[in-house]
Design an enzyme around this catalytic site. Structure first.
Site, mmCIF file in Angstrom:
data_model
loop_
_atom_site.group_PDB
_atom_site.id
_atom_site.type_symbol
_atom_site.label_atom_id
_atom_site.label_comp_id
_atom_site.label_asym_id
_atom_site.label_seq_id
_atom_site.Cartn_x
_atom_site.Cartn_y
_atom_site.Cartn_z
ATOM 1 N N ARG A 1 86.411 73.790 36.761
ATOM 2 C CA ARG A 1 86.448 74.488 38.171
ATOM 3 C C ARG A 1 85.035 74.528 38.729
ATOM 4 O O ARG A 1 84.337 74.677 38.099
ATOM 5 C CB ARG A 1 87.228 75.695 38.018
ATOM 6 C CG ARG A 1 88.628 75.733 38.205
ATOM 7 C CD ARG A 1 89.378 77.212 38.050
ATOM 8 N NE ARG A 1 89.130 77.909 39.590
ATOM 9 C CZ ARG A 1 88.424 78.749 39.781
ATOM 10 N NH1 ARG A 1 87.894 79.534 38.643
ATOM 11 N NH2 ARG A 1 88.362 79.198 40.747
ATOM 12 N N LYS B 1 86.440 81.450 25.904
ATOM 13 C CA LYS B 1 87.309 80.544 26.513
ATOM 14 C C LYS B 1 87.780 79.491 25.451
ATOM 15 O O LYS B 1 86.902 78.781 24.766
ATOM 16 C CB LYS B 1 86.265 79.618 27.447
ATOM 17 C CG LYS B 1 87.198 79.029 28.463
ATOM 18 C CD LYS B 1 86.793 79.046 29.820
ATOM 19 C CE LYS B 1 87.404 77.756 30.665
ATOM 20 N NZ LYS B 1 87.273 77.893 31.995
ATOM 21 N N ARG C 1 84.497 88.231 37.308
ATOM 22 C CA ARG C 1 83.716 88.513 36.043
ATOM 23 C C ARG C 1 83.980 90.168 36.200
ATOM 24 O O ARG C 1 84.141 90.763 36.923
ATOM 25 C CB ARG C 1 82.378 88.484 36.421
ATOM 26 C CG ARG C 1 82.144 86.993 36.886
ATOM 27 C CD ARG C 1 80.599 86.600 36.760
ATOM 28 N NE ARG C 1 80.659 85.376 37.400
ATOM 29 C CZ ARG C 1 79.360 84.575 38.045
ATOM 30 N NH1 ARG C 1 78.283 85.380 38.169
ATOM 31 N NH2 ARG C 1 79.585 83.596 38.774
#
Ligand code: BTN
Length: 325
Positions: free
Chosen positions: A121, A186, A322
């Site tokens: 992304r 992640k 964030r």
């Protein structure tokens, strides 16, 4: 001879002598040695032990078309139109976008051993080492334009978590809009790309990347906190082909039903998997910063950001979220 001829002989992780490799491939030991030196370029580790030969510790987890097809449910199998299994490509998403321009049919799936220009992304690079992760893209055609696709990428996230759960991987969470997380790190990501008429017949490429066994040599190039299935499953990491089949078993039926059903049937499931529920965050959108508390998503998949002026819906696009520390 190139490295793809040699690699299958070392895929099982066992030692092979240089002479055995040379004999089996009908080339000189020097030719074998030249190819072995290229393993490092693929991020693969080579162990050389005097008197035993060479091995790749842990072997190479190649994709297998037979195993992928064999792992599909009858539903997924019926929905998959074709499977492209590539050794190397720039990006499986890019590959399907090119296929769309020459008339690809809904249900076309592409996976690869390696991506040389994997896309993430926000224009980021998706680090895609050889046989280290799952790189999977699926093309699906929709007839009611982009508006009917709101929430699709969130739905794909739910399908990915369900697929991992079907392999015994528990505790995977979602971060709006497209991150697959485990313990805050992640594990994977989802990237949707669209072609065609935004108000009519359009084709969507659903791209999913899941870290399986990222070689330590490429780990340094990942610029965020990450984890792979190897780090979660301790000694029982599922094969990449098994992961591909599990993903297709969940993603294909979900995507096929999305145009008629939309995000609503997946809304609660997404909420239950929300890693940032009730967390203070900062939304980055270009130079703009917006602080607030995450209050889940609405029926369109828009993030509900609670700010001092009330709930602001935040839609996808060039936005990142964030933690507000
Ligand atoms: C993200 O930034 O989190 C999305 C990552 C998506 C990566 C996958 S790997 C398969 C497909 N092909 C690509 O080039 N990107 C997606």
């Amino acid at each position: 001879m190139d490295i793809t001829t040699l690699l299958p002989m070392l895929a099982d992780g066992e030692f092979r002598s240089g002479q055995d490799l040379a004999n089996a491939l009908g080339v000189s030991r020097t030719a074998v040695w030249k190819q072995l030196n290229k393993l490092a370029d693929l991020g693969l580790e080579l162990e050389a032990v005097k008197g035993r030969g060479y091995r790749i510790p842990g072997g190479v987890d190649f994709l297998s078309e037979v195993d992928i097809r064999g792992g599909l449910t009858s539903d997924a199998s019926a929905l998959m139109n074709d499977l492209l299994l590539l050794n190397e490509t720039d990006s499986t998403n890019a590959e399907l976008m090119r296929k769309i321009s020459v008339g690809a049919v809904s249900g076309l799936v592409c996976t690869a051993e390696q991506q040389t220009a994997g896309r993430g992304r926000l224009g980021r690079t998706w680090v895609s080492p050889f046989a280290g992760s799952v790189y999977l893209s699926l093309m699906w055609e929709f007839s009611q334009g982009a508006a009917a696709l709101q929430g699709l990428s969130l739905g794909v996230g739910v399908a990915v978590v369900r697929a991992l759960e079907s392999l015994g991987v528990e505790g995977v969470k979602l971060k709006w809009p497209n991150d697959i997380l485990y313990d805050g790190a992640k594990l994977g990501g989802v990237l949707l790309e669209m072609a065609g008429d935004a108000a009519g017949v359009c084709q969507v490429v659903v791209g999913v990347g899941i870290n399986v066994s990222i070689p330590r040599s490429v780990a340094a190039s990942i610029d965020q906190s990450w984890i792979d299935l190897g780090g979660i499953c301790a000694g029982a990491t599922p094969r990449r082909s098994t992961v591909v089949a599990a993903l297709l078993n969940e993603i294909l039926p979900m995507v096929a039903g999305f145009e008629s059903e939309g995000f609503s049937p997946l809304h609660q499931a997404w909420t239950d998997l929300d890693a940032y529920a009730d967390q203070p965050v900062v939304i980055h959108s270009g130079e703009k910063r917006q602080r607030g508390i995450c209050r889940g998503v609405d029926g369109r998949g828009a993030l509900q950001l609670e700010t001092s002026t009330g709930i602001q819906p935040i839609f996808g696009g060039e936005i990142s979220l964030r933690k507000d520390t």
